[in-house]
Design an enzyme around this catalytic site. Structure first.
Site, PDB file in Angstrom:
ATOM      1  N   LYS A  87       3.082  -3.369   8.632  1.00  0.00           N
ATOM      2  CA  LYS A  87       4.143  -2.534   8.259  1.00  0.00           C
ATOM      3  C   LYS A  87       5.383  -3.533   8.326  1.00  0.00           C
ATOM      4  CE  LYS A  87       6.597   1.667   9.430  1.00  0.00           C
ATOM      5  NZ  LYS A  87       6.299   2.943   9.983  1.00  0.00           N
ATOM      6  N   LEU A 143       0.909  -1.318   0.024  1.00  0.00           N
ATOM      7  CA  LEU A 143       0.081  -0.110   0.100  1.00  0.00           C
ATOM      8  C   LEU A 143       0.810   1.245   0.020  1.00  0.00           C
ATOM      9  CD1 LEU A 143      -2.882  -0.877   2.610  1.00  0.00           C
ATOM     10  CD2 LEU A 143      -2.958  -0.659   0.280  1.00  0.00           C
ATOM     11  N   GLY A 172       7.632   3.897   2.870  1.00  0.00           N
ATOM     12  CA  GLY A 172       8.268   4.901   3.790  1.00  0.00           C
ATOM     13  C   GLY A 172       9.673   4.789   4.158  1.00  0.00           C
ATOM     14  N   GLY A 173      10.286   5.638   4.723  1.00  0.00           N
ATOM     15  CA  GLY A 173      11.984   5.682   5.075  1.00  0.00           C
ATOM     16  C   GLY A 173      11.777   4.379   5.842  1.00  0.00           C
ATOM     17  N   GLU A 174      11.378   3.776   6.747  1.00  0.00           N
ATOM     18  CA  GLU A 174      11.401   2.677   7.864  1.00  0.00           C
ATOM     19  C   GLU A 174      11.069   1.553   7.169  1.00  0.00           C
ATOM     20  OE1 GLU A 174      11.517   3.993  12.076  1.00  0.00           O
ATOM     21  OE2 GLU A 174       9.619   4.384  11.287  1.00  0.00           O
ATOM     22  N   GLY A 175       9.785   1.362   6.358  1.00  0.00           N
ATOM     23  CA  GLY A 175       9.234   0.299   6.073  1.00  0.00           C
ATOM     24  C   GLY A 175       8.355   0.167   4.979  1.00  0.00           C
ATOM     25  N   VAL A 229       4.320  -1.061   3.821  1.00  0.00           N
ATOM     26  CA  VAL A 229       3.059  -1.162   4.411  1.00  0.00           C
ATOM     27  C   VAL A 229       2.115  -2.145   3.485  1.00  0.00           C
ATOM     28  CG1 VAL A 229       0.889  -0.174   5.255  1.00  0.00           C
ATOM     29  CG2 VAL A 229       2.951   0.825   5.656  1.00  0.00           C
ATOM     30  N   ASP A 241       7.252  13.123  16.416  1.00  0.00           N
ATOM     31  CA  ASP A 241       7.461  13.603  15.087  1.00  0.00           C
ATOM     32  C   ASP A 241       6.347  14.125  14.120  1.00  0.00           C
ATOM     33  OD1 ASP A 241       8.755  13.917  12.391  1.00  0.00           O
ATOM     34  OD2 ASP A 241       8.648  11.492  12.093  1.00  0.00           O
TER      35      ASP A 241
HETATM   36  N1  LIG Z   1      -2.420   2.339   8.906  1.00  0.00           N
HETATM   37  C1  LIG Z   1      -2.422   2.480   7.496  1.00  0.00           C
HETATM   38  N2  LIG Z   1      -3.164   2.314   6.710  1.00  0.00           N
HETATM   39  C2  LIG Z   1      -3.257   2.549   5.166  1.00  0.00           C
HETATM   40  N3  LIG Z   1      -2.004   2.968   4.694  1.00  0.00           N
HETATM   41  C3  LIG Z   1      -1.015   3.154   5.508  1.00  0.00           C
HETATM   42  C4  LIG Z   1      -1.165   3.082   6.947  1.00  0.00           C
HETATM   43  N4  LIG Z   1       0.180   3.255   7.458  1.00  0.00           N
HETATM   44  C5  LIG Z   1       0.862   3.720   6.642  1.00  0.00           C
HETATM   45  N5  LIG Z   1       0.300   3.581   5.415  1.00  0.00           N
HETATM   46  C6  LIG Z   1       0.857   3.993   3.870  1.00  0.00           C
HETATM   47  O1  LIG Z   1       2.050   3.461   4.065  1.00  0.00           O
HETATM   48  C7  LIG Z   1       3.085   4.790   4.106  1.00  0.00           C
HETATM   49  C8  LIG Z   1       4.296   4.498   4.726  1.00  0.00           C
HETATM   50  O2  LIG Z   1       3.924   4.430   6.017  1.00  0.00           O
HETATM   51  P1  LIG Z   1       4.835   5.187   7.267  1.00  0.00           P
HETATM   52  O3  LIG Z   1       4.709   6.494   7.122  1.00  0.00           O
HETATM   53  O4  LIG Z   1       4.013   4.606   8.640  1.00  0.00           O
HETATM   54  O5  LIG Z   1       6.080   4.559   7.215  1.00  0.00           O
HETATM   55  P2  LIG Z   1       7.505   4.976   7.489  1.00  0.00           P
HETATM   56  O6  LIG Z   1       8.439   4.011   7.077  1.00  0.00           O
HETATM   57  O7  LIG Z   1       7.337   4.904   9.047  1.00  0.00           O
HETATM   58  O8  LIG Z   1       7.701   6.365   6.774  1.00  0.00           O
HETATM   59  P3  LIG Z   1       8.392   7.438   7.291  1.00  0.00           P
HETATM   60  O9  LIG Z   1       9.488   7.726   5.985  1.00  0.00           O
HETATM   61  O10 LIG Z   1       7.195   8.659   7.371  1.00  0.00           O
HETATM   62  O11 LIG Z   1       9.167   7.286   8.542  1.00  0.00           O
HETATM   63  C9  LIG Z   1       2.155   5.939   4.151  1.00  0.00           C
HETATM   64  O12 LIG Z   1       2.564   6.990   3.530  1.00  0.00           O
HETATM   65  C10 LIG Z   1       0.702   5.434   3.716  1.00  0.00           C
HETATM   66  O13 LIG Z   1       0.480   5.704   2.380  1.00  0.00           O
END
Ligand SMILES: Nc1ncnc2c1ncn2[C@@H]1O[C@H](COP(=O)(O)OP(=O)(O)OP(=O)(O)O)[C@@H](O)[C@H]1O
Lengths: 638, 236
Positions: free
Chosen positions: A35, A15, A18-21, A23, A137
């Site tokens: 995630k 879906l 992101g930078g960390e993972g 989804v 954050d």
């Molecule tokens: N609960 C959720 N339901 C639907 N889509 C989600 C959900 N959580 C995250 N996503 C999708 O996945 C993407 C990445 O999620 P998230 O921001 O948690 O990842 P991250 O690796 O922590 O990113 P960041 O670079 O912001 O740290 C989001 O931009 C969103 O499009």
């Protein structure tokens, strides 16, 4: 993937990243997502996620994608991810506060919606803080907004969490939402507070209310550069009466801080350099609600809402300054369901007004007149003369047929008959007077009749009514007119894109056989600078450009045009849509205003003609009676 | 060197619509593209295709769309192909290969454009990231380039800009390394698309990091390394 109880969790489509993972969807669970981190989790982080799942509350689950379970690569194996509720139908907050993206993603959102959303953001912050957690954050991407203006946090695994007596830190942050005291400090070792969050909250509220502007982005009045981080550290809030003393000037085309009324002092407090206590989420909520209550609609543009204590609409000002329309008039506002006038009720009212009904005019024939005494005198005199005439004629006859000369006798008879007739019919004076009286009476009567018709308003009323009927018909056609104009815009898209495309090909940069620098200069002096200007007729009209050269230019134009690819995803310019909406709305309001005046105008015409009837009736009747008399008199002597 | 950039006229009290509709901090990036005759044929075709892909990839990143501004200077001869525009408005040009390689003048044009753009940002109260200059060439300068190199070194030293040089087959890597402070990279074959894909994702990362041209955040942002067996570049 397996959850903490060792149950297999099958993953579906990706879906987001992101930078960390990444989804993923969870198969057979439409309401869950997983995630999976790019890197395996540290023990610390795995424990944090497990504790988060344990301390979740209905409130947290409602306002965020709170982790509900930890995922392992095999039962009892390494922690690699988490489970959380899927967030559907929400969009990142920056798509709402950015005016350009708002037109596309939240087309109906006007200032009240933005204020309302800001209050919901404050409510969400308050709820997280009441649980003892800190968002840490705060940024433009991890707060999502629904079409109703409710908000949800994602990326909650980065929150600073208070669980089982421990504080799991939030190790990340973006500088734009980081308070001055944390700007140069490592997040990995710093325990954050609700007061730190309050800075990020204030920035987000500001962005929502100020069309995506950052509170510290302005023109720096000092020497050199003023990076945003330094401006935050120095408390250089670019708005408000104290901005100049902070060497800042707010950007052109932005509303003044006063336009936010009761919220303005909160911003001042949140953005000053040293602040023991920033406004809390609760204070924001109260302030934003007070602001909302003070709003009213702008007279000139119904899409503008502003604080009614201001002298003028700040949106009108900034739209004039920037040439950009910040809010779109909604379909509801354009088609009038929201507007104050109920046109169909108004129309019923107009139809119910009866036209004035002047009573039938008194015709002269309806008056029974006797010949007047003066007419009687004229007639008596006439009778006397007739008698004398007869006598003369008879006398002449007797004399003429007597002993006198035969021929002379005949002449005498003829002369006497003539003279006698002449005398008998010669009261021209009296009769002529009666005739003149009849003519005068007739003219006066016609004149009165004319004035009666005009003043009793039969005509004025029906003219006005016809005018209102035309307006009503136009009003009923407006939705169709709007549709057609928007369609035309849509259809013009291709032509516009082509034009913009062609405009990028400059003649002087093109290689066209036979068209050297000299000819290019000539073309330019005739206003032909890019492929978009190239039209056969225009070129043929330029001295020195015959069919051969023109064909070469046309051939170049053709090859350029052939490269054009229509991009159906590129929408109609929202400013043009706004213009159509504004035009239609303007016309609609004009008609509504005219229709609203209609009943009163028709009634006024009615009242006026009523007065005219009273005033003119006697005069008209008098004129009719006089005419009747004059006619009777005249007839009596003939 | 003291140097005063020209600033486009903007009546006081008036704002530019492009910043009213999108006040996000800007990350300006100039593509300095060698369009000299030697780029003719497959290289220029691939370069044009790469630019189209570049736009598409930027468009796929909602924050990059708002923050990254692309400007293009072509050289051979030096001309401003595209003035700074955000990705949604950016129309990939169709470049053709003619002329020589006036790289020095082209670099100076790019630096002038950046200075002028920064003045516009300031006037409109919009923050910005450290500007990027991305040079792509398959040759060696045919003009004087010493002044351009000095200005780049100054800009890098004061953290006012980031300069990247990429050499296409035939480029004089020796001179490129004298111009750039960072090691120039060598493009493998004509993998322009991969290069632009890397550039857009790097700019995307920058645009999600912290603005502030004075700090070294741009340096901290981790770009994926293009010099890998599968990457588009190799070191000279
Ligand atoms: N609960 C959720 N339901 C639907 N889509 C989600 C959900 N959580 C995250 N996503 C999708 O996945 C993407 C990445 O999620 P998230 O921001 O948690 O990842 P991250 O690796 O922590 O990113 P960041 O670079 O912001 O740290 C989001 O931009 C969103 O499009």
């Amino acid at each position: 993937m397996f959850d903490r109880r060792g149950q297999a969790i099958p993953l579906g489509a990706k879906l987001g990243t992101g930078g960390e993972g990444n989804v993923f969807e969870v198969l057979d669970h439409r309401k869950l997502v997983a995630k999976i981190y790019h890197q395996p989790l540290t023990d610390e982080k795995a424990t944090k996620l497990a504790h988060m799942a344990e301390i979740s509350t209905p409130a947290l689950l409602q306002l965020s994608a709170w982790p509900t379970d930890v995922l392992f690569d095999r039962p009892g194996g390494k922690a690699v991810g988490l489970l959380m509720a899927k967030v559907d139908g929400h969009k990142p907050v920056h798509l709402l506060y950015g005016p350009k993206s708002r037109q596309k993603e939240f087309p109906d959102a006007q200032w009240p919606f933005l204020i309302h959303t800001a209050a919901n953001v404050a409510r969400a912050f308050a709820a997280v803080h009441e649980h003892g957690h800190v968002i840490g954050d705060v940024n433009h991407g991890n707060l999502l907004v629904s079409a109703e203006g409710t908000v949800k946090f994602i990326d909650c695994d980065s929150f600073q969490v208070h669980a089982h007596g421990r504080h799991y830190l939030c190790e990340v942050g973006v500088s734009t939402h980081t308070p001055p005291e944390l700007q140069d400090i490592s997040f990995r070792t710093t325990r954050r507070t609700a007061n730190h969050d309050a800075f990020g909250l204030a920035v987000m509220v500001f962005q929502l209310l100020f069309m995506g502007r950052h509170p510290y982005s302005g023109s720096y009045l000092g020497k050199g550069e003023m990076p945003l981080e330094d401006a935050i550290k120095g408390g250089r809030f670019a708005y408000g009466p104290g901005a100049a003393s902070r060497l800042m000037k707010q950007p052109p085309g932005t509303i003044p801080l006063e336009a936010t009324g009761p919220v303005a002092p909160l911003f001042e407090r949140a953005f000053s350099a040293v602040t023991p206590l920033r406004p809390t989420a609760l204070e924001w909520r109260v302030g934003l609600q007070a602001l909302m209550q003070g709003l009213g609609q702008c007279q000139a543009n119904p899409a503008h809402q502003y604080l009614q204590t201001l002298a003028t609409c700040p949106w009108c000002t900034v739209e004039r300054q920037s040439g950009f329309l910040f809010f779109t008039i909604t379909a509801a506002q354009a088609t009038g369901t929201v507007l104050h006038l109920d046109v169909s009720a108004l129309w019923q009212q107009i139809k119910a007004i009866r036209p004035p009904q002047p009573p039938p005019l008194a015709a002269p024939s309806s008056f029974q007149a006797q010949p007047s005494s003066s007419a009687g005198a004229v007639r008596a005199r006439a009778r006397g003369r007739q008698l004398i005439g007869w006598l003369v004629a008879i006398a002449g006859f007797i004399i003429g047929l007597g002993p006198a000369d035969k021929h002379g006798g005949i002449l005498i008879v003829i002369a006497a008959a003539f003279i006698g007739w002449k005398i008998g019919s010669s009261d021209s004076d009296g009769i002529e007077k009666l005739r003149a009286a009849q003519r005068d009476a007739s003219r006066v009567y016609e004149d009165m009749r004319q004035r009666w018709y005009e003043a009793t308003g039969d005509v004025r009323f029906s003219n006005k009514l016809r005018e209102l009927e035309c307006l009503k018909a136009e009003y009923d056609r407006l939705p169709e007119e709007r549709r057609q104009r928007l369609n035309r815009l849509e259809n013009g898209r291709r032509a516009k894109q082509l034009e913009a495309f062609l405009d990028r090909f400059r003649i002087n940069a093109a290689t066209i056989p036979g068209i050297g620098d000299g000819r290019k200069v000539t073309l330019q002096s005739y206003g032909i600078e890019t492929a978009a200007d190239v039209k056969r007729d225009r070129i043929l009209n330029i001295p020195g450009f015959g069919p051969a050269l023109t064909n070469r230019i046309m051939a170049w134009h053709k090859t350029v045009t052939a490269r054009f690819v229509f991009d159906p995803n590129q929408g109609v310019n929202p400013a043009e849509i706004s213009k159509v909406e504004a035009d239609i709305l303007k016309r609609k309001q004009e008609i509504e205003m005219a229709l609203a005046r209609g009943p009163a105008e028709l009634q006024a015409i009615g009242a006026q003609s009523q007065a005219a009837m009273v005033a003119l009736r006697q005069q008209v009747e008098a004129a009719a009676r006089q005419l009747a008399q004059a006619e009777v008199d005249l007839r009596s002597v003939q | 060197m003291s140097y005063d950039p020209q600033v486009p006229f903007q009546a006081t009290g008036f704002a530019l619509a492009e910043f009213a509709e999108n006040p996000e901090p800007r990350c300006p990036c100039v593509l300095l593209l060698d369009t000299s005759a030697s780029m003719g044929g497959q290289p220029i075709t691939e370069l044009n295709a790469g630019l189209v892909a570049f736009k598409d990839e930027l468009m796929a990143d909602p924050m990059a769309v708002k923050r990254v501004e692309v400007g293009i200077v072509g050289f051979g001869p030096v001309r401003t192909v595209t003035d700074f525009t955000t990705a949604d408005v950016f129309q990939p040009p169709h470049l053709s290969a003619t002329g020589d390689t006036p790289m020095g003048a082209a670099i100076e044009r790019a630096l002038d454009m950046i200075e002028a753009r920064k003045a516009v940002y300031k006037q409109n109260g919009v923050s910005y990231y450290r500007p990027w200059v991305f040079l792509l060439t398959d040759g060696a300068p045919t003009d004087a380039w010493a002044n351009a190199a000095t200005r780049i070194r100054e800009g890098e030293a004061t953290k006012k800009l980031m300069f990247f040089a990429v050499g296409v087959e035939g480029a004089n890597m020796q001179i490129l390394s004298q111009i750039a402070t960072r090691d120039p990279l060598k493009l493998k074959g004509v993998r322009f698309r991969d290069l632009f894909s890397w550039l857009s994702s790097s700019l995307g990362s920058v645009s999600r990091s912290n603005p502030g041209n004075g700090s070294d955040t741009a340096e901290v942002v981790a770009f994926s390394n293009p010099v890998t067996p599968n990457g588009w570049a190799s070191t000279a």
